[in-house]
Design a protein around this motif. Structure first.
Motif, PDB file in Angstrom:
ATOM      1  N   ASP A   1       0.836  -1.204   0.000  1.00  0.00           N
ATOM      2  CA  ASP A   1       0.000   0.000   0.000  1.00  0.00           C
ATOM      3  C   ASP A   1       0.869   1.252   0.000  1.00  0.00           C
ATOM      4  N   MET A   2       0.581   2.169  -0.893  1.00  0.00           N
ATOM      5  CA  MET A   2       1.348   3.401  -1.041  1.00  0.00           C
ATOM      6  C   MET A   2       0.404   4.589  -0.911  1.00  0.00           C
ATOM      7  N   ALA A   3       0.713   5.462   0.043  1.00  0.00           N
ATOM      8  CA  ALA A   3      -0.105   6.657   0.248  1.00  0.00           C
ATOM      9  C   ALA A   3       0.563   7.844  -0.428  1.00  0.00           C
ATOM     10  N   ASN A   4      -0.237   8.602  -1.186  1.00  0.00           N
ATOM     11  CA  ASN A   4       0.257   9.835  -1.786  1.00  0.00           C
ATOM     12  C   ASN A   4      -0.139  10.989  -0.874  1.00  0.00           C
ATOM     13  N   ILE A   5       0.865  11.766  -0.443  1.00  0.00           N
ATOM     14  CA  ILE A   5       0.590  12.831   0.525  1.00  0.00           C
ATOM     15  C   ILE A   5       1.146  14.158   0.041  1.00  0.00           C
ATOM     16  N   ASP A   6       0.443  15.239   0.429  1.00  0.00           N
ATOM     17  CA  ASP A   6       1.016  16.572   0.417  1.00  0.00           C
ATOM     18  C   ASP A   6       1.457  16.860   1.845  1.00  0.00           C
ATOM     19  N   PHE A   7       2.552  17.588   1.996  1.00  0.00           N
ATOM     20  CA  PHE A   7       3.035  17.847   3.354  1.00  0.00           C
ATOM     21  C   PHE A   7       3.795  19.160   3.416  1.00  0.00           C
ATOM     22  N   VAL A   8       3.863  19.675   4.622  1.00  0.00           N
ATOM     23  CA  VAL A   8       4.744  20.793   4.932  1.00  0.00           C
ATOM     24  C   VAL A   8       5.680  20.324   6.037  1.00  0.00           C
ATOM     25  N   LYS A   9       6.962  20.543   5.791  1.00  0.00           N
ATOM     26  CA  LYS A   9       7.971  20.143   6.776  1.00  0.00           C
ATOM     27  C   LYS A   9       8.676  21.387   7.308  1.00  0.00           C
ATOM     28  N   VAL A  10       8.669  21.517   8.648  1.00  0.00           N
ATOM     29  CA  VAL A  10       9.451  22.569   9.300  1.00  0.00           C
ATOM     30  C   VAL A  10      10.745  21.911   9.763  1.00  0.00           C
ATOM     31  N   ASP A  11      11.794  22.114   9.007  1.00  0.00           N
ATOM     32  CA  ASP A  11      13.072  21.440   9.240  1.00  0.00           C
ATOM     33  C   ASP A  11      13.736  21.942  10.526  1.00  0.00           C
ATOM     34  N   TYR A  12      14.217  20.994  11.348  1.00  0.00           N
ATOM     35  CA  TYR A  12      14.837  21.374  12.622  1.00  0.00           C
ATOM     36  C   TYR A  12      16.041  22.291  12.409  1.00  0.00           C
ATOM     37  N   LEU A  13      16.907  21.934  11.456  1.00  0.00           N
ATOM     38  CA  LEU A  13      18.131  22.699  11.241  1.00  0.00           C
ATOM     39  C   LEU A  13      17.817  24.126  10.797  1.00  0.00           C
ATOM     40  N   GLU A  14      16.887  24.254   9.844  1.00  0.00           N
ATOM     41  CA  GLU A  14      16.526  25.582   9.347  1.00  0.00           C
ATOM     42  C   GLU A  14      15.847  26.410  10.429  1.00  0.00           C
ATOM     43  N   PHE A  15      14.973  25.780  11.194  1.00  0.00           N
ATOM     44  CA  PHE A  15      14.262  26.495  12.259  1.00  0.00           C
ATOM     45  C   PHE A  15      15.228  26.992  13.331  1.00  0.00           C
ATOM     46  N   SER A  16      16.265  26.152  13.618  1.00  0.00           N
ATOM     47  CA  SER A  16      17.212  26.508  14.684  1.00  0.00           C
ATOM     48  C   SER A  16      18.086  27.700  14.313  1.00  0.00           C
ATOM     49  N   LYS A  17      18.220  27.978  13.010  1.00  0.00           N
ATOM     50  CA  LYS A  17      19.043  29.114  12.593  1.00  0.00           C
ATOM     51  C   LYS A  17      18.433  30.442  13.049  1.00  0.00           C
ATOM     52  N   LYS A  18      17.106  30.466  13.153  1.00  0.00           N
ATOM     53  CA  LYS A  18      16.421  31.685  13.593  1.00  0.00           C
ATOM     54  C   LYS A  18      15.882  31.565  15.015  1.00  0.00           C
ATOM     55  N   ASN A  19      15.860  30.367  15.531  1.00  0.00           N
ATOM     56  CA  ASN A  19      15.313  30.128  16.872  1.00  0.00           C
ATOM     57  C   ASN A  19      16.296  29.255  17.655  1.00  0.00           C
ATOM     58  N   ASP A  20      17.418  29.834  18.032  1.00  0.00           N
ATOM     59  CA  ASP A  20      18.478  29.074  18.696  1.00  0.00           C
ATOM     60  C   ASP A  20      17.999  28.534  20.041  1.00  0.00           C
TER      61      ASP A  20
ATOM     62  N   ASN B   1      16.659  18.287  18.927  1.00  0.00           N
ATOM     63  CA  ASN B   1      15.537  18.185  17.992  1.00  0.00           C
ATOM     64  C   ASN B   1      14.205  18.105  18.721  1.00  0.00           C
ATOM     65  N   LYS B   2      14.193  17.439  19.873  1.00  0.00           N
ATOM     66  CA  LYS B   2      12.955  17.341  20.653  1.00  0.00           C
ATOM     67  C   LYS B   2      12.559  18.707  21.217  1.00  0.00           C
ATOM     68  N   VAL B   3      13.556  19.473  21.678  1.00  0.00           N
ATOM     69  CA  VAL B   3      13.275  20.822  22.174  1.00  0.00           C
ATOM     70  C   VAL B   3      12.752  21.698  21.042  1.00  0.00           C
ATOM     71  N   LEU B   4      13.377  21.581  19.867  1.00  0.00           N
ATOM     72  CA  LEU B   4      12.920  22.337  18.706  1.00  0.00           C
ATOM     73  C   LEU B   4      11.514  21.915  18.295  1.00  0.00           C
ATOM     74  N   ALA B   5      11.263  20.599  18.320  1.00  0.00           N
ATOM     75  CA  ALA B   5       9.940  20.090  17.948  1.00  0.00           C
ATOM     76  C   ALA B   5       8.859  20.662  18.859  1.00  0.00           C
ATOM     77  N   LYS B   6       9.166  20.741  20.134  1.00  0.00           N
ATOM     78  CA  LYS B   6       8.195  21.292  21.085  1.00  0.00           C
ATOM     79  C   LYS B   6       7.855  22.737  20.732  1.00  0.00           C
ATOM     80  N   LYS B   7       8.871  23.549  20.407  1.00  0.00           N
ATOM     81  CA  LYS B   7       8.650  24.954  20.047  1.00  0.00           C
ATOM     82  C   LYS B   7       7.866  25.067  18.740  1.00  0.00           C
ATOM     83  N   ILE B   8       8.210  24.222  17.770  1.00  0.00           N
ATOM     84  CA  ILE B   8       7.530  24.258  16.472  1.00  0.00           C
ATOM     85  C   ILE B   8       6.059  23.885  16.634  1.00  0.00           C
ATOM     86  N   ILE B   9       5.788  22.830  17.384  1.00  0.00           N
ATOM     87  CA  ILE B   9       4.406  22.369  17.577  1.00  0.00           C
ATOM     88  C   ILE B   9       3.586  23.423  18.311  1.00  0.00           C
ATOM     89  N   GLU B  10       4.208  24.054  19.319  1.00  0.00           N
ATOM     90  CA  GLU B  10       3.507  25.128  20.036  1.00  0.00           C
ATOM     91  C   GLU B  10       3.125  26.251  19.071  1.00  0.00           C
TER      92      GLU B  10
END
Length: 719
Positions: free
Chosen positions: A193-212, A587-596
């Motif tokens: 089974d193959m699912a076709n998805i559209d998605f938006v990814k907030v990359d940890y590395l890119e996010f951390s450049k502006k949100n240290d 990454n977990k700390v960044l994920a928490k900030k992104i999800i918030e």
């Protein structure tokens, strides 16, 4: 009454007896240990079963012997020996819980499958049957005449028994591992089974450049608490050290060269200057008495020679001298003693042994006398000399069963790389193709036949007179002064002060290393003093900030050690595993900030989320069997793709490389090859292969393991 009277007179004795009785009922064994001290002969317990010092020493001794035979390092095996014993105890306990028994009959029937014997051709007869009775007789003879060998067998037997129990235990359990049709059907669905998805990814590395974000010690500690089994830690110490090598000075170098020149040009004190390396009549003896490297009697090829000689040796005359020259840390003068072509020789033999030889002492089936062996060998030699075809018929008399099975062939050899005892090798080197002869060695009489000879390159016999450039007493004293001054300046100071002073003075400095009590060697050092440094660091009196100085035997080098941290048994200290887990925790700390931020935005479409985070919308085909999203393994994203309703926006998904929002567009099935039966068998095999390691890890993670080694250890525990 008389006894009662005595007790009444000694009321203190009555109180003591009662107190001990109460202690026996009320205090658990571990508490008694704390009151009276650990038994020094008990190094630990596995689910209540003791690991004794004798067991540990036996296991360590066997491992050291094996390492020595394989040319490997024998230091630092203590921790491996301990882990093997712990696992062996766990396997034995499970073996017995299953109602299995390792009887003497089972032991002897299974011995042939143990790795110690399975690959040993000499342990089997011509029909492939294991020589059980011969081996039993050999053990009986050891017990009567060779106590050392017999004791080694008893130690080895214990290890063999544990391996047998493991093989039988895992064999019984894995034979019951199955896979159901439903499991196979589900696996096929995951695969196809193959699912076709559209998605938006907030990359940890890119996010951390502006949100240290900074990962605190508490962040690390919280992660460790969530994974206690993974971060279960034994006692350790965090050590830093500055190293002060006793490097020979220019004066030491010159003194060594002068010493060599004296031996080369003038002569020795013993000869009053009349015998030197140029005029000696006994080169090998002169080298043995005066050189720091031994005399090597073998012929060697040019590729095995020092660089100074390689291009000159081909045109050199016998007796020509080269040097002095420097080779690594040696000053050397070399003399060409002889040269000859390196013929490669293929040989076969028949060995006629007798009871007083090395073979006869081990194999009690060899009963002939030396005279009888000589007579039989001469008889075979005469027959082979007259008709070489009889060699094959006479192999039945050979006491070298291994080569007899190969037609008596013992392979190729050259003078430069001899592989036989000297008497045998000399005949091989000196005899032409087709020659046959009888040679006596410590193994008996060999009827040797030269099968073939091939001409090789020229080889050379060379005597090297060498002197090692060593630090003088004066240099060693200067190093001691330097190390002593450093330890005085850093005593009682912080680690940063220790580090800064070492770096300021350009001393060799190593960042703190985490070491276990029984690992044997220190990372980056590997000296004969490593074990002493570790023992010092684990002393009960040792505190953070303590320093001490150690002298390396033979070199005069000094080590100044500093205790940076102490870790008792339990969960790992967060800072000691920061390098290992900081990227994950960050990454977990960044994920928490992104999800918030996502939740606060209350986005209803992927386009809104992409605009808010300055990223773009993506598309991918994903499945559960291979959960790759545009090259990144994201199992949670694949799970969300199949878990969310079609055309509905998912909740934020904390992925491996970023936080995702997913919209499933469609699911299609791509039927791949393989029927239910094949998939079921594949799952079964995979589960069986993975089971052994997982089962043993589970046993160890859930066992009650007590390690008393640090409390009771002393140097008598090591052989």
């Amino acid at each position: 009454m008389a006894i009662l009277g005595e007790i009444r007179k000694r009321s203190w004795l009555l109180v003591g007896v009662i107190a001990l009785a109460l202690l026996a009922f009320l205090v658990n064994p571990d508490t008694i240990d704390k009151v009276f001290g650990k038994n020094p002969n008990i190094l630990g317990k596995v689910n209540g079963e003791e690991i004794t010092r004798d067991e540990f020493n036996d296991q360590l001794f066997i491992m050291q012997q094996q390492a020595q035979q394989q040319g490997q390092q024998t230091k630092g095996l203590e921790e491996q020996a301990w882990q093997i014993l712990v696992q062996s105890k766990l396997i034995k306990q499970q073996f017995e819980k299953m109602g299995l028994k390792l009887t003497d009959e089972v032991f002897w029937s299974q011995l042939q499958y143990d790795p110690m014997f399975a690959q040993n051709q000499g342990a089997f007869d011509e029909k492939g049957n294991f020589k059980t009775q011969e081996f039993k007789k050999m053990i009986s003879d050891w017990q009567a005449t060779n106590p050392e060998q017999y004791n080694f067998w008893l130690k080895s037997k214990k290890a063999i028994e544990y391996r047998m129990m493991a093989r039988m235990l895992f064999g019984n359990i894995t034979s019951g591992i199955t896979a159901s049709k439903k499991e196979a059907e589900l696996m096929m669905k995951f695969r196809d089974d193959m699912a076709n998805i559209d998605f938006v990814k907030v990359d940890y590395l890119e996010f951390s450049k502006k949100n240290d974000v900074k990962v605190t010690t508490q962040d690390l500690a919280d992660y460790i608490k969530q994974h206690p089994t993974r971060f279960k830690a034994t006692a350790s110490r965090n050590l830093a050290y500055a190293y002060f090598p006793a490097t020979p000075s220019a004066q030491d170098d010159a003194a060594t060269l002068n010493e060599l020149n004296k031996l080369y040009l003038k002569g020795t004190d013993a000869s009053n200057g009349t015998e030197n390396f140029q005029n000696t009549k006994n080169d090998s003896m002169f080298v043995e008495l005066n050189s720091d490297v031994p005399f090597i009697p073998q012929y060697v090829s040019p590729t095995q020679l020092p660089a100074e000689l390689k291009d000159k040796i081909a045109t050199a005359a016998i007796g020509q001298i080269f040097g002095p020259y420097k080779e690594q840390n040696l000053y050397v003068v070399s003399k060409l003693l002889d040269k000859k072509p390196s013929d490669s020789t293929e040989t076969r033999h028949i060995l006629i042994s007798y009871k007083d030889t090395e073979i006869g002492k081990q194999d009690k089936s060899v009963t002939r006398t030396k005279e009888q062996a000589k007579k039989l060998a001469d008889s075979i030699y005469a027959a082979v000399k007259a008709n070489p075809a009889t060699f094959a018929d006479d192999l039945k008399f050979s006491d070298d069963k291994g080569s007899a099975a190969q037609g008596g062939n013992v392979g190729w050899t050259t003078p430069a790389q001899p592989k036989f005892v000297p008497e045998f090798q000399k005949f091989v080197n000196d005899s032409p193709k087709g020659a046959t002869g009888v040679v006596e060695t410590q193994f008996g009489y060999h009827i040797i036949n030269i099968l073939d000879k091939k001409s090789g390159s020229m080889t050379y016999k060379i005597a090297h007179l060498a002197k090692n450039v060593k630090a003088s007493d004066k240099t060693e004293n200067q190093v001691l002064t330097q190390a002593t001054r450093f330890i005085q300046q850093t005593e009682g100071k912080s680690f940063n002060q220790f580090k800064n002073l070492a770096e300021k003075n350009k001393y060799r400095f190593d960042n703190p290393k985490t070491v276990g009590r029984f690992q044997g060697t220190l990372p980056g050092l590997n000296t004969d003093k490593d074990a002493d440094v570790i023992a010092w660091a684990f002393d009960k009196k040792r505190e953070i900030g303590d320093t001490d100085i150690f002298t390396v035997e033979g070199t005069g080098d000094r080590i100044v050690a500093y205790v940076v941290g102490k870790q008792d048994e339990g969960l790992a200290d967060p800072e000691t595993v920061r390098d290992q887990i900081e990227p994950i925790v960050k990454n977990k700390v960044l994920a928490k900030k992104i999800i918030e931020k996502i939740n606060a935005g209350k986005y209803t479409s992927l386009d809104q989320a992409a605009k808010a985070f300055g990223t773009t919308k993506g598309n991918a085909d994903v499945n559960l069997f291979n959960p790759s999203v545009n090259g990144a393994m994201e199992p949670r994203v694949a799970g969300a793709a199949f878990g969310v309703a079609t055309n509905k926006l998912s909740q934020p998904v904390e992925g491996m490389t970023g936080v995702y929002l997913v919209v499933k567009k469609s699911v299609k099935t791509n039927k791949l090859p393989g029927d239910i039966k094949q998939i079921t068998e594949s799952i079964k095999q995979q589960n069986s292969q993975q089971f052994t390691g997982a089962f043993l890890k589970s046993l160890q993670d859930n066992a009650n393991i007590k390690d008393y080694r640090i409390e009771v250890w002393d140097k008598t525990a090591q052989r």
